[in-house]
Design a protein around this motif. Structure first.
Motif, short mmCIF file in Angstrom:
data_model
loop_
_atom_site.label_atom_id
_atom_site.label_comp_id
_atom_site.label_asym_id
_atom_site.label_seq_id
_atom_site.Cartn_x
_atom_site.Cartn_y
_atom_site.Cartn_z
N PHE A 1 7.64 10.94 -5.60
CA PHE A 1 6.65 10.73 -4.54
C PHE A 1 5.42 11.62 -4.76
CE2 PHE A 1 10.37 9.74 -1.44
CZ PHE A 1 10.50 8.48 -1.99
N ARG B 1 4.54 5.02 5.44
CA ARG B 1 5.62 6.00 5.34
C ARG B 1 6.90 5.26 4.95
NH1 ARG B 1 6.84 11.40 4.63
NH2 ARG B 1 8.38 12.17 6.11
N LEU C 1 3.30 10.34 -7.79
CA LEU C 1 2.63 9.06 -7.56
C LEU C 1 1.83 9.01 -6.26
CD1 LEU C 1 5.41 6.55 -8.74
CD2 LEU C 1 3.51 7.52 -10.06
N ILE D 1 6.62 0.83 -10.55
CA ILE D 1 5.77 1.97 -10.15
C ILE D 1 6.07 3.21 -10.97
CG2 ILE D 1 5.57 1.08 -7.79
CD1 ILE D 1 7.43 3.50 -7.01
N PHE E 1 10.22 -0.95 -4.38
CA PHE E 1 8.79 -1.28 -4.24
C PHE E 1 8.45 -2.63 -4.87
CE2 PHE E 1 8.69 3.30 -3.50
CZ PHE E 1 7.82 3.37 -2.42
N ILE F 1 2.99 9.01 -3.16
CA ILE F 1 3.64 8.11 -2.21
C ILE F 1 4.00 8.88 -0.94
CG2 ILE F 1 5.72 6.72 -1.77
CD1 ILE F 1 5.73 6.02 -4.74
N ASN F 2 3.70 8.30 0.19
CA ASN F 2 4.05 8.88 1.48
C ASN F 2 5.47 8.44 1.83
OD1 ASN F 2 4.11 10.00 4.02
ND2 ASN F 2 2.76 8.49 4.97
N GLY F 3 6.43 9.22 1.40
CA GLY F 3 7.81 8.82 1.64
C GLY F 3 8.73 10.02 1.73
N GLU G 1 0.84 -1.20 0.00
CA GLU G 1 0.00 0.00 0.00
C GLU G 1 0.88 1.25 0.00
OE1 GLU G 1 -3.27 0.24 -0.16
OE2 GLU G 1 -3.56 -1.91 -0.27
N ILE G 2 1.24 1.71 -1.20
CA ILE G 2 2.21 2.80 -1.29
C ILE G 2 1.64 4.15 -0.86
CG2 ILE G 2 3.46 1.60 -3.10
CD1 ILE G 2 2.31 3.56 -5.09
N ASN G 3 0.35 4.26 -0.72
CA ASN G 3 -0.24 5.55 -0.34
C ASN G 3 -0.45 5.69 1.17
OD1 ASN G 3 -0.49 6.61 -2.98
ND2 ASN G 3 -2.23 5.26 -3.33
#
Length: 288
Positions: free
Chosen positions: A30, A7, A33, A267, A263, A35-37, A2-4
Motif C-alpha cells: 500500500f 479506502r 503504490l 497492480i 483489484f 493505496i489507501n487501504g 480509483e485506488i488512491n
C-alpha cells in the motif's frame, strides 16, 4: 478503480495467526503504490467460520486471505470458485465481488514463482511431499504444471493421501503419484523434499516432519513455512549439506497475486520486490 481515493479493507482469516506477516506485506505494498487501504488479522476458529461468514465482519471487506484451518472448508461457503482452486481443492484468496464471494488459489502460483526465482528446476525430478492438506495440494499442482516426473506423499492420515492421489492421478495420468512407504523408500529415490505441514512453526518449533537420515547432500529441501525463517527441518538439512529454501518467496508471491485479484488488474508489477522482501526479513529478525 480509483485506488488512491477509496479506502480498501482486507484481512487474513485463520487460527493461529500469531506467526502471520500478511499485514506487514500488504502495508508495504500500500505504501509503495499509494493505496489507501488497511489489512488486519481476523482470528477465526474452525467452529466459528460460518458465524463470521454470515455476519458483516467478512462481507464488508473487499477481499481476504485464508489460512489454516479453513482452506478446504471455506469452499462450500463461496458463491464462485476459480477452476484452478477447484482442481487444487483449496482456497486461500477470496474476492468480494458484487456481494458474492469468489474463491481463488494463489499458493500454487507463489510456490511456482519461488522455484523460478531461486532457479530450482524440477522437470523430470522426483519430489517427496510432507503433508496432505490444502498447502500440499497447491504445491502438487505447481509441481505438475512444471513437469515433475514423480510425487511421493508422506502424511500421518493415510486417507488424506489417498484422496490427493485420486484427485490428481485422474487428471494428470502422465505423473506418478504414490504414498510414501518407509519400508521400501530410500532417500536416493527423490530429489526434492517439500514440507507442507505446520511442524516447525509456532508451538512445533523444535519438531521436524522428517528424520535426519532421509536428508542427503544432493537434496533440495523446501519448507513452505516462512516464520521462523529457518525451521528445524532446514537446520537439519544444512547440517547434511543440502540446499535449502524457506517459504518467504512463496508467501510474498501469493500475497502479490491476491492483490492483483482483489483489484482485478496487475497492480503489483510496479512493486520493488527486494525492498518488500527486506522489510519482511527485518520483521522476522525482530520476532525470532
Amino acid at each position: 478503480m480509483e485506488i488512491n481515493k477509496n479506502r480498501f479493507k482486507f484481512a487474513v482469516i485463520g487460527d493461529p495467526l500469531d506467526q502471520s506477516l500478511s499485514p506487514i506485506l500488504h502495508e508495504e505494498v500500500f505504501f509503495q503504490l499509494g493505496i489507501n487501504g488497511y489489512y488486519k488479522k481476523q482470528l477465526i476458529s474452525a467452529e466459528n467460520l460460518n458465524n463470521y461468514l454470515n455476519s458483516r465482519i467478512l462481507t464488508s471487506l473487499n477481499g481476504f486471505n485464508v489460512t489454516l484451518p479453513h482452506k478446504n472448508t471455506i469452499m462450500r461457503e463461496l458463491d464462485v470458485i476459480n477452476t484452478r482452486a477447484l482442481d487444487i481443492g483449496a482456497v486461500n484468496c477470496v474476492l468480494n465481488k458484487n456481494n458474492e464471494l469468489w474463491g481463488f488459489n494463489t499458493d500454487w502460483f507463489g510456490f511456482a514463482m519461488a522455484l523460478h526465482k531461486n532457479k530450482i528446476k524440477i522437470k523430470g525430478k522426483v519430489a517427496l511431499i510432507l503433508g496432505a492438506g490444502g498447502v500440499s495440494s497447491a504445491v502438487i499442482f505447481a509441481l505438475v504444471q512444471n513437469n515433475i516426473s514423480k510425487i511421493i506423499i508422506k502424511n500421518r492420515t493415510k486417507s488424506k493421501i489417498k484422496l490427493i492421489i485420486k484427485q490428481f492421478s485422474s487428471k494428470y495420468k502422465n505423473i506418478e503419484i504414490i504414498e510414501f512407504d518407509e519400508k521400501t523408500e530410500k532417500s536416493k529415490s527423490f530429489d526434492l523434499i517439500i514440507n507442507c505441514t505446520s511442524l516447525g512453526m509456532s508451538s512445533y518449533l523444535n519438531l521436524s516432519p522428517l528424520c535426519l537420515e532421509y536428508i542427503k547432500s544432493n537434496h533440495i529441501i523446501i519448507d513452505t513455512i516462512y516464520n521462523p525463517s529457518e525451521t528445524q527441518l532446514l537446520k537439519d538439512a544444512k547440517k547434511n549439506g543440502a540446499k535449502t529454501l524457506n517459504g518467504l518467496d512463496m508467501f510474498i508471491y501469493q500475497g502479490l497475486a491476491s492483490l492483483d485479484i482483489w483489484f482485478e488488474k496487475n497492480i503489483t508489477e510496479k512493486i520493488d520486490y527486494e525492498k518488500l522482501k527486506m522489510k519482511l526479513m527485518n520483521s522476522l529478525c525482530l520476532q525470532n
